[in-house]
Design a protein around this motif. Structure first.
Motif, PDB file in Angstrom:
ATOM      1  N   ARG A 275       0.799  -1.226   0.000  1.00  0.00           N
ATOM      2  CA  ARG A 275       0.000   0.000   0.000  1.00  0.00           C
ATOM      3  C   ARG A 275       0.830   1.273   0.000  1.00  0.00           C
ATOM      4  O   ARG A 275       0.346   2.324  -0.446  1.00  0.00           O
ATOM      5  CB  ARG A 275      -0.936  -0.006   1.209  1.00  0.00           C
ATOM      6  N   GLN A 276       2.064   1.207   0.486  1.00  0.00           N
ATOM      7  CA  GLN A 276       2.839   2.440   0.633  1.00  0.00           C
ATOM      8  C   GLN A 276       3.569   2.862  -0.638  1.00  0.00           C
ATOM      9  O   GLN A 276       3.752   4.056  -0.880  1.00  0.00           O
ATOM     10  CB  GLN A 276       3.845   2.296   1.789  1.00  0.00           C
ATOM     11  N   PHE A 277       3.985   1.902  -1.466  1.00  0.00           N
ATOM     12  CA  PHE A 277       4.743   2.267  -2.660  1.00  0.00           C
ATOM     13  C   PHE A 277       3.813   2.715  -3.785  1.00  0.00           C
ATOM     14  O   PHE A 277       2.755   2.121  -4.014  1.00  0.00           O
ATOM     15  CB  PHE A 277       5.613   1.103  -3.133  1.00  0.00           C
ATOM     16  N   ASP A 278       4.248   3.763  -4.489  1.00  0.00           N
ATOM     17  CA  ASP A 278       3.495   4.275  -5.626  1.00  0.00           C
ATOM     18  C   ASP A 278       3.947   3.650  -6.942  1.00  0.00           C
ATOM     19  O   ASP A 278       3.178   3.604  -7.906  1.00  0.00           O
ATOM     20  CB  ASP A 278       3.658   5.796  -5.716  1.00  0.00           C
ATOM     21  N   LEU A 299       5.137  -7.653  -1.598  1.00  0.00           N
ATOM     22  CA  LEU A 299       4.028  -7.009  -2.298  1.00  0.00           C
ATOM     23  C   LEU A 299       2.786  -7.885  -2.275  1.00  0.00           C
ATOM     24  O   LEU A 299       1.669  -7.398  -2.504  1.00  0.00           O
ATOM     25  CB  LEU A 299       4.432  -6.692  -3.747  1.00  0.00           C
ATOM     26  N   CYS A 300       2.984  -9.167  -2.039  1.00  0.00           N
ATOM     27  CA  CYS A 300       1.867 -10.095  -1.842  1.00  0.00           C
ATOM     28  C   CYS A 300       2.393 -11.294  -1.067  1.00  0.00           C
ATOM     29  O   CYS A 300       3.609 -11.532  -1.034  1.00  0.00           O
ATOM     30  CB  CYS A 300       1.267 -10.535  -3.184  1.00  0.00           C
ATOM     31  N   PRO A 301       1.535 -12.068  -0.435  1.00  0.00           N
ATOM     32  CA  PRO A 301       1.990 -13.263   0.286  1.00  0.00           C
ATOM     33  C   PRO A 301       2.490 -14.328  -0.687  1.00  0.00           C
ATOM     34  O   PRO A 301       2.127 -14.330  -1.869  1.00  0.00           O
ATOM     35  CB  PRO A 301       0.730 -13.734   1.020  1.00  0.00           C
ATOM     36  N   PRO A 302       3.317 -15.263  -0.229  1.00  0.00           N
ATOM     37  CA  PRO A 302       3.761 -16.368  -1.080  1.00  0.00           C
ATOM     38  C   PRO A 302       2.567 -17.121  -1.666  1.00  0.00           C
ATOM     39  O   PRO A 302       1.593 -17.415  -0.973  1.00  0.00           O
ATOM     40  CB  PRO A 302       4.561 -17.249  -0.113  1.00  0.00           C
ATOM     41  N   GLY A 303       2.651 -17.402  -2.952  1.00  0.00           N
ATOM     42  CA  GLY A 303       1.581 -18.108  -3.633  1.00  0.00           C
ATOM     43  C   GLY A 303       0.525 -17.216  -4.252  1.00  0.00           C
ATOM     44  O   GLY A 303      -0.403 -17.714  -4.892  1.00  0.00           O
ATOM     45  N   GLN A 304       0.679 -15.882  -4.110  1.00  0.00           N
ATOM     46  CA  GLN A 304      -0.339 -14.978  -4.654  1.00  0.00           C
ATOM     47  C   GLN A 304       0.188 -14.061  -5.764  1.00  0.00           C
ATOM     48  O   GLN A 304      -0.509 -13.148  -6.201  1.00  0.00           O
ATOM     49  CB  GLN A 304      -0.950 -14.142  -3.528  1.00  0.00           C
ATOM     50  N   ALA A 305       1.417 -14.318  -6.244  1.00  0.00           N
ATOM     51  CA  ALA A 305       1.981 -13.476  -7.291  1.00  0.00           C
ATOM     52  C   ALA A 305       1.177 -13.569  -8.580  1.00  0.00           C
ATOM     53  O   ALA A 305       0.950 -12.554  -9.262  1.00  0.00           O
ATOM     54  CB  ALA A 305       3.437 -13.855  -7.548  1.00  0.00           C
ATOM     55  N   ALA A 306       0.750 -14.774  -8.934  1.00  0.00           N
ATOM     56  CA  ALA A 306      -0.033 -14.938 -10.160  1.00  0.00           C
ATOM     57  C   ALA A 306      -1.341 -14.155 -10.079  1.00  0.00           C
ATOM     58  O   ALA A 306      -1.764 -13.523 -11.058  1.00  0.00           O
ATOM     59  CB  ALA A 306      -0.307 -16.422 -10.415  1.00  0.00           C
ATOM     60  N   ASP A 307      -1.973 -14.184  -8.927  1.00  0.00           N
ATOM     61  CA  ASP A 307      -3.210 -13.428  -8.745  1.00  0.00           C
ATOM     62  C   ASP A 307      -2.957 -11.928  -8.833  1.00  0.00           C
ATOM     63  O   ASP A 307      -3.779 -11.183  -9.377  1.00  0.00           O
ATOM     64  CB  ASP A 307      -3.837 -13.759  -7.388  1.00  0.00           C
ATOM     65  N   LEU A 308      -1.816 -11.494  -8.303  1.00  0.00           N
ATOM     66  CA  LEU A 308      -1.498 -10.070  -8.321  1.00  0.00           C
ATOM     67  C   LEU A 308      -1.348  -9.555  -9.748  1.00  0.00           C
ATOM     68  O   LEU A 308      -1.942  -8.533 -10.122  1.00  0.00           O
ATOM     69  CB  LEU A 308      -0.216  -9.794  -7.528  1.00  0.00           C
ATOM     70  N   VAL A 309      -0.575 -10.262 -10.563  1.00  0.00           N
ATOM     71  CA  VAL A 309      -0.386  -9.796 -11.940  1.00  0.00           C
ATOM     72  C   VAL A 309      -1.674  -9.940 -12.741  1.00  0.00           C
ATOM     73  O   VAL A 309      -1.998  -9.073 -13.572  1.00  0.00           O
ATOM     74  CB  VAL A 309       0.806 -10.518 -12.616  1.00  0.00           C
ATOM     75  N   ALA A 310      -2.452 -10.987 -12.483  1.00  0.00           N
ATOM     76  CA  ALA A 310      -3.710 -11.185 -13.211  1.00  0.00           C
ATOM     77  C   ALA A 310      -4.740 -10.114 -12.860  1.00  0.00           C
ATOM     78  O   ALA A 310      -5.601  -9.782 -13.684  1.00  0.00           O
ATOM     79  CB  ALA A 310      -4.278 -12.571 -12.909  1.00  0.00           C
ATOM     80  N   GLN A 315      -0.106  -3.165 -13.563  1.00  0.00           N
ATOM     81  CA  GLN A 315      -0.100  -2.404 -14.808  1.00  0.00           C
ATOM     82  C   GLN A 315       0.147  -0.922 -14.527  1.00  0.00           C
ATOM     83  O   GLN A 315       0.018  -0.467 -13.379  1.00  0.00           O
ATOM     84  CB  GLN A 315      -1.441  -2.575 -15.533  1.00  0.00           C
ATOM     85  N   VAL A 316       0.458  -0.159 -15.552  1.00  0.00           N
ATOM     86  CA  VAL A 316       0.725   1.276 -15.392  1.00  0.00           C
ATOM     87  C   VAL A 316      -0.449   1.979 -14.722  1.00  0.00           C
ATOM     88  O   VAL A 316      -0.258   2.899 -13.920  1.00  0.00           O
ATOM     89  CB  VAL A 316       1.039   1.916 -16.762  1.00  0.00           C
ATOM     90  N   ASP A 317      -1.657   1.560 -15.020  1.00  0.00           N
ATOM     91  CA  ASP A 317      -2.835   2.188 -14.421  1.00  0.00           C
ATOM     92  C   ASP A 317      -3.337   1.435 -13.196  1.00  0.00           C
ATOM     93  O   ASP A 317      -4.422   1.720 -12.685  1.00  0.00           O
ATOM     94  CB  ASP A 317      -3.958   2.328 -15.448  1.00  0.00           C
ATOM     95  N   GLY A 318      -2.569   0.480 -12.692  1.00  0.00           N
ATOM     96  CA  GLY A 318      -2.944  -0.243 -11.492  1.00  0.00           C
ATOM     97  C   GLY A 318      -2.544   0.511 -10.238  1.00  0.00           C
ATOM     98  O   GLY A 318      -1.971   1.603 -10.305  1.00  0.00           O
ATOM     99  N   ASP A 319      -2.834  -0.062  -9.070  1.00  0.00           N
ATOM    100  CA  ASP A 319      -2.542   0.662  -7.833  1.00  0.00           C
ATOM    101  C   ASP A 319      -1.099   0.467  -7.363  1.00  0.00           C
ATOM    102  O   ASP A 319      -0.651   1.163  -6.454  1.00  0.00           O
ATOM    103  CB  ASP A 319      -3.519   0.258  -6.725  1.00  0.00           C
TER     104      ASP A 319
END
Length: 383
Positions: A275-278, A299-310, A315-319
């Motif tokens: 939440r803190q990094f822009d 940036l996410c818990p182990p096992g959740q990287a695929a969900d994060l990118v999906a 993305q540039v317009d993501g949070d």
């Protein structure tokens, strides 16, 4: 540690597969001239210089600092050269940071480069490994990277599709980057259908090989205002290592990156990186590594990287945009990549990125690394 240190000037070349128009020293001169001009300084204003490159065989010149010193007009200056493979640029920046923070220098110039078109890249990488335990298995870096990825597929869900999302995201972001080497629209399907190299790695999971250089000027809080009203302050920076041999290493988490991030987050007051990094800039030698970095950096818990990118969050317009510059998929002059990541993050928090500025970016995270995934570091920058 010691005094505050900020990035007050940046410069990089227009990266290319082959820069036949300049020598290695000429390539360095381009980046240095741009960084000094950006900082409103001349070489006379610089106290110390750090030169960072990949291993000697990357560009086939022994002791290149002798050549570079003449090219950039640094005679009589305190000069040190170091190398750390893919993390050379980041390690050079860390060395420069220590010089300024420790009071040895008011202004330090860090320049990193590689002219990979003139060296023996894969042969050089293969010699990094233990000659008995690792060299025949590794065959460059791709063999180990494929095994590294495969080990995480079932356990952490780092699928081919998730890595393809990373590759497509970064390659498409690179289109807007004026310094990028590769600029071509790519879909997830294009990545999945590209030529197999070393399963599960495919052609479009791999960044290009580039010639290029990058430079930054580091300044103490005492003199930074002479160059800019808005430096990119380094709030924390660390570079850590782990065991060299694969049997002794965890393939799930990048342990040196997790250690480095804990150190840096503590120094920078980061308690919730998601939440803190822009904006985030990472060095992805293969698409699968970016998934690993999401988890190792918290940036996410182990096992959740695929969900994060999906989810589109990176993305540039993501949070939490990751690699709005295109990362290594846009340009990959290996020894310079760590400094390029710092430049991209610095211009974001300074509010003057040329083509892909993230709105209201005030806090940036940078990751870089070398060796065969056993050297990893990160830094936090703020306005």
């Amino acid at each position: 540690m010691g005094r505050e240190v900020g990035i007050v000037g940046v410069g990089q070349t227009h990266h290319s597969r082959r820069r036949t128009d300049v020598s290695q020293a000429g390539l360095v001169r381009e980046a240095v001239d741009r960084a000094l001009a950006d900082a409103n300084l001349s070489m006379e204003d610089i106290d110390t210089i750090v030169i960072a490159t990949g291993p000697v065989l990357f560009a086939a010149v022994n002791q290149p600092e002798k050549w570079v010193v003449d090219a950039i007009g640094a005679q009589g200056k305190s000069v040190v050269r170091l190398t750390s493979g893919g993390g050379a640029g980041f390690a050079g920046a860390l060395a420069g940071y220590y010089q300024v923070a420790g009071g040895y220098s008011e202004r330090t110039l860090v320049v990193a480069y590689d002219k990979l078109s003139e060296g023996q890249l894969q042969y050089s990488i293969s010699t990094l490994y233990d000659p008995f335990w690792g060299r025949e298995f590794a065959v460059g870096i791709m063999g180990f990277s494929a095994a590294y990825w495969r080990a995480r597929m079932d356990v952490l869900g780092h699928t081919e599709e998730a890595a393809a999302m990373v590759a497509a995201k970064n390659r498409n972001n690179a289109i807007k980057n004026p310094y990028a080497h590769q600029k071509k629209a790519v879909t997830v399907e294009d990545v999945l259908n590209s030529k197999p190299l070393c399963w599960p790695i495919k052609l479009l999971d791999v960044p290009p090989i580039s010639d290029g250089a990058a430079a930054i000027v580091l300044a103490s809080d005492k003199v930074a205002h002479h160059s800019t009203t808005r430096p990119a302050w380094i709030r924390g920076m660390a570079y850590c290592c782990e065991a060299d041999n694969a049997p002794e290493r965890s393939l799930m988490l990048s342990e040196p990156l997790a250690i480095a991030s804990r150190q840096v987050y503590r120094a920078a007051g980061i308690t919730n990186p998601r939440r803190q990094f822009d904006v985030v800039e990472v060095q992805e030698p293969y698409s699968c590594f970016e998934l690993n970095y999401y988890e190792s950096l918290g940036l996410c818990p182990p096992g959740q990287a695929a969900d994060l990118v999906a989810s589109g969050a990176t993305q540039v317009d993501g949070d939490i945009p990751v690699n709005p510059s295109g990362g290594c998929m846009g340009a990959n002059p290996i020894g310079a990549v760590g400094v390029i990541r710092l430049i991209e993050a610095a211009t974001q928090v300074m509010g003057r990125n040329e083509t892909h500025q993230i709105k209201d970016a005030k806090l940036a995270l940078v990751q870089s690394g070398g060796g065969w995934a056993n050297l990893r570091g990160c830094a936090v920058l703020s306005a």
